[in-house]
Write an enzyme that holds these catalytic residues in place. Structure first.
Site, short mmCIF file in Angstrom:
data_model
loop_
_atom_site.label_atom_id
_atom_site.label_comp_id
_atom_site.label_asym_id
_atom_site.label_seq_id
_atom_site.Cartn_x
_atom_site.Cartn_y
_atom_site.Cartn_z
N GLU A 70 39.58 33.65 68.26
CA GLU A 70 40.43 33.20 67.15
C GLU A 70 41.17 34.37 66.54
OE1 GLU A 70 38.53 29.54 64.87
OE2 GLU A 70 37.06 31.16 65.12
N ILE B 219 37.56 31.32 56.97
CA ILE B 219 38.69 30.72 56.29
C ILE B 219 38.41 30.58 54.79
CG2 ILE B 219 39.68 29.61 58.31
CD1 ILE B 219 38.41 26.97 57.42
N GLU B 220 37.15 30.62 54.39
CA GLU B 220 36.81 30.63 52.97
C GLU B 220 37.44 31.84 52.27
OE1 GLU B 220 33.42 28.30 54.90
OE2 GLU B 220 34.73 29.97 55.45
N TYR C 161 59.08 27.59 44.07
CA TYR C 161 58.12 27.30 45.14
C TYR C 161 58.56 27.86 46.48
CZ TYR C 161 61.01 23.04 44.92
OH TYR C 161 62.04 22.16 44.83
N LYS D 281 42.42 23.79 59.10
CA LYS D 281 42.40 24.40 60.43
C LYS D 281 42.40 23.23 61.41
CE LYS D 281 39.21 27.59 62.72
NZ LYS D 281 38.08 28.46 62.48
#
Length: 122
Positions: free
Chosen positions: A21, A72-73, A53, A99
């Site tokens: 990954e 990913i946290e 934005y 994900k």
């Protein structure tokens, strides 16, 4: 409190627990909720009185592309904290990172993590 929703921010990044990954990368998708008082912008019709934005989208995409974390946290927390720091009008931010292609055998779903951050002085 008013809220701006920005959905479907996509970028290719290299965050992941597995070595492949971090080498091969994968797509990530982010939804953001931005809490702030929109009444000044409603009265003035000036972008300076709200959150641009476009900057938020570019910031999220850049963090996904340039970060290399195992979890990913950590990535979703970094995104939320950075948005909150960069946009002084915000009182709170909620970030959902998905994900879509988790490398888990016999699992075709997606993994999502949602974090909410509030400015300490609010």
């Amino acid at each position: 409190m008013d809220c701006i929703h920005v959905k479907g921010i996509r970028a290719y990044g290299y965050t992941g627990y597995l070595p492949e990954e971090q080498v091969l990368g994968q797509w990530f998708e982010v939804d953001v909720k931005l809490w702030l008082d929109l009444s000044p912008a409603a009265k003035s019709d000036a972008i300076a009185d709200t959150v641009d934005y476009r900057r938020t989208i570019a910031l999220v995409q850049n963090l996904i592309k340039t970060s290399k974390f195992a979890l990913i946290e950590r990535l979703v927390s970094k995104i939320a904290d950075t948005i909150l720091q960069e946009c002084e009008q915000l009182t709170q931010v909620q970030v959902t990172l998905s994900k879509p292609a988790a490398p888990i055998p016999d699992f075709d779903g997606k993994i999502s993590i949602e974090v909410t951050r509030t400015k300490p002085d609010m």
